[in-house]
Enzyme design. Sequence first.
Site, PDB file in Angstrom:
ATOM      1  N   CYS A 198       5.032   0.097  -5.905  1.00  0.00           N
ATOM      2  CA  CYS A 198       3.596   0.403  -5.783  1.00  0.00           C
ATOM      3  C   CYS A 198       2.747  -0.750  -5.254  1.00  0.00           C
ATOM      4  O   CYS A 198       1.725  -1.075  -5.828  1.00  0.00           O
ATOM      5  CB  CYS A 198       3.029   0.936  -7.090  1.00  0.00           C
ATOM      6  SG  CYS A 198       2.693  -0.248  -8.367  1.00  0.00           S
TER       7      CYS A 198
ATOM      8  N   TYR B 219      -1.061  -0.651  -6.683  1.00  0.00           N
ATOM      9  CA  TYR B 219      -1.755   0.530  -6.140  1.00  0.00           C
ATOM     10  C   TYR B 219      -2.959   0.089  -5.322  1.00  0.00           C
ATOM     11  O   TYR B 219      -3.900   0.829  -5.120  1.00  0.00           O
ATOM     12  CB  TYR B 219      -2.199   1.533  -7.211  1.00  0.00           C
ATOM     13  CG  TYR B 219      -1.098   2.371  -7.820  1.00  0.00           C
ATOM     14  CD1 TYR B 219       0.240   2.094  -7.583  1.00  0.00           C
ATOM     15  CD2 TYR B 219      -1.397   3.479  -8.618  1.00  0.00           C
ATOM     16  CE1 TYR B 219       1.245   2.865  -8.147  1.00  0.00           C
ATOM     17  CE2 TYR B 219      -0.390   4.255  -9.181  1.00  0.00           C
ATOM     18  CZ  TYR B 219       0.925   3.940  -8.948  1.00  0.00           C
ATOM     19  OH  TYR B 219       1.906   4.705  -9.501  1.00  0.00           O
TER      20      TYR B 219
ATOM     21  N   TRP C  72      -3.849  -0.467 -11.259  1.00  0.00           N
ATOM     22  CA  TRP C  72      -2.635   0.041 -11.917  1.00  0.00           C
ATOM     23  C   TRP C  72      -1.865  -1.090 -12.576  1.00  0.00           C
ATOM     24  O   TRP C  72      -1.235  -0.906 -13.602  1.00  0.00           O
ATOM     25  CB  TRP C  72      -1.756   0.767 -10.894  1.00  0.00           C
ATOM     26  CG  TRP C  72      -0.572   1.415 -11.540  1.00  0.00           C
ATOM     27  CD1 TRP C  72      -0.531   2.630 -12.154  1.00  0.00           C
ATOM     28  CD2 TRP C  72       0.750   0.878 -11.639  1.00  0.00           C
ATOM     29  NE1 TRP C  72       0.726   2.880 -12.630  1.00  0.00           N
ATOM     30  CE2 TRP C  72       1.534   1.831 -12.340  1.00  0.00           C
ATOM     31  CE3 TRP C  72       1.350  -0.316 -11.215  1.00  0.00           C
ATOM     32  CZ2 TRP C  72       2.888   1.621 -12.603  1.00  0.00           C
ATOM     33  CZ3 TRP C  72       2.690  -0.516 -11.492  1.00  0.00           C
ATOM     34  CH2 TRP C  72       3.448   0.447 -12.180  1.00  0.00           C
TER      35      TRP C  72
ATOM     36  N   TYR D 233       5.153  13.456  -5.711  1.00  0.00           N
ATOM     37  CA  TYR D 233       4.713  12.128  -6.101  1.00  0.00           C
ATOM     38  C   TYR D 233       5.829  11.127  -5.832  1.00  0.00           C
ATOM     39  O   TYR D 233       6.978  11.354  -6.183  1.00  0.00           O
ATOM     40  CB  TYR D 233       4.344  12.126  -7.582  1.00  0.00           C
ATOM     41  CG  TYR D 233       3.667  10.851  -8.025  1.00  0.00           C
ATOM     42  CD1 TYR D 233       2.603  10.321  -7.294  1.00  0.00           C
ATOM     43  CD2 TYR D 233       4.070  10.187  -9.163  1.00  0.00           C
ATOM     44  CE1 TYR D 233       1.982   9.151  -7.695  1.00  0.00           C
ATOM     45  CE2 TYR D 233       3.449   9.020  -9.580  1.00  0.00           C
ATOM     46  CZ  TYR D 233       2.403   8.505  -8.827  1.00  0.00           C
ATOM     47  OH  TYR D 233       1.785   7.348  -9.232  1.00  0.00           O
ATOM     48  N   HIS D 234       5.467  10.018  -5.189  1.00  0.00           N
ATOM     49  CA  HIS D 234       6.427   8.977  -4.816  1.00  0.00           C
ATOM     50  C   HIS D 234       7.311   9.368  -3.654  1.00  0.00           C
ATOM     51  O   HIS D 234       8.461   8.932  -3.571  1.00  0.00           O
ATOM     52  CB  HIS D 234       7.290   8.532  -6.015  1.00  0.00           C
ATOM     53  CG  HIS D 234       6.535   7.735  -7.033  1.00  0.00           C
ATOM     54  ND1 HIS D 234       6.992   7.546  -8.317  1.00  0.00           N
ATOM     55  CD2 HIS D 234       5.363   7.070  -6.942  1.00  0.00           C
ATOM     56  CE1 HIS D 234       6.124   6.807  -8.985  1.00  0.00           C
ATOM     57  NE2 HIS D 234       5.130   6.501  -8.168  1.00  0.00           N
TER      58      HIS D 234
ATOM     59  N   HIS E 158       3.066   6.031  -1.807  1.00  0.00           N
ATOM     60  CA  HIS E 158       1.965   6.625  -2.552  1.00  0.00           C
ATOM     61  C   HIS E 158       0.929   7.266  -1.625  1.00  0.00           C
ATOM     62  O   HIS E 158      -0.276   7.048  -1.775  1.00  0.00           O
ATOM     63  CB  HIS E 158       1.319   5.583  -3.449  1.00  0.00           C
ATOM     64  CG  HIS E 158       2.199   5.172  -4.591  1.00  0.00           C
ATOM     65  ND1 HIS E 158       3.190   4.236  -4.449  1.00  0.00           N
ATOM     66  CD2 HIS E 158       2.251   5.587  -5.886  1.00  0.00           C
ATOM     67  CE1 HIS E 158       3.806   4.073  -5.612  1.00  0.00           C
ATOM     68  NE2 HIS E 158       3.269   4.895  -6.494  1.00  0.00           N
TER      69      HIS E 158
END
Length: 972
Positions: free
Chosen positions: A565, A609, A627, A827-828, A915
């Site tokens: 991330c 993030y 994050w 997600y991801h 992301h």
Amino acid sequence: MLGLSAFIPFILSTYLAQQTTSLTLKLPSRDIRTGTGPEQYDPTIPVAGIAPTQLDRAGWTVTADSFQPGCEPRNVLDGTGGSWWETEFNPTLSPLPHNIVIDMKNSHVINGFRMLPRQDGPSGNIGQHTIETSLDGTSWTQVASGTYANNQARKTTLFQSRPARYIRLTAKSTAEGRGYPYVTVGEINVLSGPDPTLPRDNWKVTADSENPLPNQHRALEATDGASTTYWSTQFDGATRGFPHTFTIDQGSAKAVSGLTYLGPPTSRGRIGQYTIEKSTDGTTWTPVVSGNWTDDAKPKSTEFGVVTVQYIRLTALSEAGNRGTITAASEINLLDGSRQATDFTVTVDSEEVTNATEDGSAINALDGDPATFWITKWNNIQVSPGYPHFFKIDMQASYAVRGLSYLPRQTPGNMQGNIGQHLIETSADGSSWTAVARGTWEDDTQRKVVNWRDVQARYLRLTALTEAGNRGPWAAAAEIQPIIQSTFLTPSPESAGQWGETINFPLIPVAAALIPSTSEVVVWSAWNADTFSDGNGRTVTATYNPSSGIVTQSIVTNTGHDMFCPGISLTASGLIVVAGGTNSEKTSVYHPDSRSWSSGMNLIIPRGYNSQATLSGGGVFTIGGSWSGQLGGKNGEYYDPVANTWSLRPGCPVAPIITKDAEGVFRADNHAWLFARQNNSVFQAGPSKNMNWFTTDGQGSTTPAGTRGNDNDAMNGNAIMYDALAGKILTIGGAPSYINSYTTSNAHIITLGAPNTTPNVTTIGSAHYARTFHNSVVLPDGKVLIVGGVNYATLFSDDTSILYPELFNPATNSFTVMAPMSIPRNYHSVAILLADGTVFTGGGGLCGVGCAANHYDAQIFRPPYLFNPDQTPATRPKILSTNPAKQIPLGSGITVTMDSPVNRFSLVRFGSSTHSVNTDQRRVPLASITGGGNMYQVLVPKDPGVLVPGPWMLFAINTQGVPSVAVTVNIQ
Ligand SMILES: *[C@@H]1O[C@H](CO)[C@@H](O)[C@H](O)[C@H]1NC(C)=O
Ligand SMILES: *[C@@H]1O[C@H](CO)[C@@H](O)[C@H](O)[C@H]1NC(C)=O
Ligand SMILES: *[C@@H]1O[C@H](CO)[C@@H](O)[C@H](O)[C@H]1NC(C)=O
């Protein structure tokens, strides 16, 4: 008798309904089990019809009447017999009976129960027991009863398929014959699978002779579902000689494809030579098959071509061991011809079958039993062949096959033969093969599930190319199972694009960047291949080479940076700068030439993030990222890649880009949509509804840039600069909050003017699907592929997956639905444009071992522009040379020599993705003049706010819209 008749019609309809809906894991038959009732079999005896498989136990819970603290009931689900459930013995000795109840949380059609005793020796082994099932946890039906042997071998009990949510094992005695009443269990599994035997409820069975003792050894004892009771011909007084007959009247004509026979508990009376006959009236008999059964305790099965009759007669002509003239049977069953599955067969290059104690036959990988495995020859090193190895399955008929599951050998402490690099192909005829998946598997014992686009095929071939841990020349597998669809989906036309091979990775690709010098893709997950929590300063990475298809794993430890991330951006000199993430202060730099990572200076404000963008002057700007590191205050920072220094930009505070996320600042400053423009400025297009300009020279400055039309905050939506020359950005989808949030299909076009001026925003007709966690990729022709995502913002769930990509056409501001993916990308997940004009789409998950939303793979999407109107692959124009060849000054011209006429050129910057953010990609259409003879003079804009310095892909496009493969040019 079990009183099965009440639920049989229900089971069959439930079962058949299952057959026609979801994915079916079809398994071959190898040996036929006996009995629809509660027979138990010793695991050393190969039994199993169409082998049932163990259900996935994720989410299940367990309760028991009693337990000793430290030996909780849940230990029976933890995958090892080395930890166990034990009833209380201290301070109070809890008396028998004991029970343990598994709650599977959902109703499954089940047909077996598997119990592994405690593995450290006989202590608390269960003897007499019953097995019951229930749909509601209140009303129970007994499906089996018996006595387990006093040993540590796994015990399997099969019963007629029935729907159940709960299953209960009740221990009535210990097997060790002592009065001390505690019991232990190591592991419990529940089995599910097609049931090959016919129900026996309406049968009338007769024999030429029954033992005259009252109620003992009658014919019907061979059909009562208990292996302890048996039919025997008369043995006291006047015994009769052969032949002996056992006649089954099914009550009505049924399709029958075989007969199974389990001999009596003692050897005397085992059938040797036999014949099987059929009859429609019980009077006139026609032979079906005859043969000899061997003199051992194993269940016997004789299969034949399907016959539809009411009566079947088994005639015994000899005793298998010549022990006299008695004939006996514990269980006799008929195989169900109406649901007969043809055996799959397997061919391998090598199998270890010479050593009786180490049966490594290929068929072991098709038997549904994870305890047995295939291994190539190893015992005699002289004949051990090296890689590659292959495992070829003939499914005997054509199926819609869309995947394969590979379970490495399940032998604790021994992973020899784990397959690493591999290729999977399908074939309709066994001679012409199509690659459907390839890649590299992680070296562990987890099941690998590979999905690919739907293919109609009879043959499936797995070619193993390397041993995952470089331990030697062997390949091994506990199970290799095709994943078959009950219905074949009509393939989408090529005008909707086409999904290519599946690329398997030894990790979940959560981040990806296109490497400028090689056009390979570097991907990474976190410190671990499938988990991000508890990062420890390393990163699992892999490189995918699109030309060779080879995936190479590499674990990066030298930068002490868990790069999960982070912000990612490609510098002017073609280095990949990764900043922040789990190790929130770290900066790592990827050097394409040496394929190595080095440490950059630490961030001043630790973050994760965050988003970052390479600026017109070649520096890097980053902002946001609560994050990780402290919450809030994630103001702008500037990285000088030459000096390798970060410095604060106090004039670029994070406050203006904050969303109103339900989880607060932790999420509110995540994943900014950043676009470098003139004079080291950055336009922030979202995900906040407010937009802003930053300048990054000196202390930096911030200027509000209005709102994004009628859009709300659009966290994890996408923004794509599809025409940097015209300042055009498409924004698409997202959700007001990171999680537990509705999503939108909102689409806007932002047209940028000069830095610090308010851009024009046009609301365009919405996309077909509302989504978040998707990715969008600009193509050389200016269209944008929007791919993956879910309809409701939930982490680590494929529940509301949008499998249909959409293609945005900037000429019409409209969206076209593309061919559906076979693997969700939520997600991801990542997506980036490759140099050949295809789109690399991968990942999703990173939610720990066994998480269903983990996707250790990628797939290549071929956009419609690669196909002719008649669906054949289009001929690509080819760039023969460029002058200058590599280094192109801003504002200069490039002479491009083509092999065929083209009418458009564009530059697309090398992308990076994690992301849902890809700040590196952007497209610049180029003006060009024909020089004759397929030579073109292409004009390169001089504005570094449009053409951010660094590596770009130069594409040429012909009048049919077909792009060339790109050549890499370095714009300075
Ligand atoms: C079974 O064994 C008998 C006696 O050995 C032999 O005559 C017969 O041919 C065998 N039948 C088959 C089908 O193998
Ligand atoms: C068979 O394999 C076992 C297990 O590895 C080994 O101990 C044994 O020596 C082998 N037997 C023969 C005859 O090679
Ligand atoms: C925005 O729209 C106005 C009115 O049509 C136009 O004059 C202006 O040039 C536009 N700005 C940009 C940056 O395109």
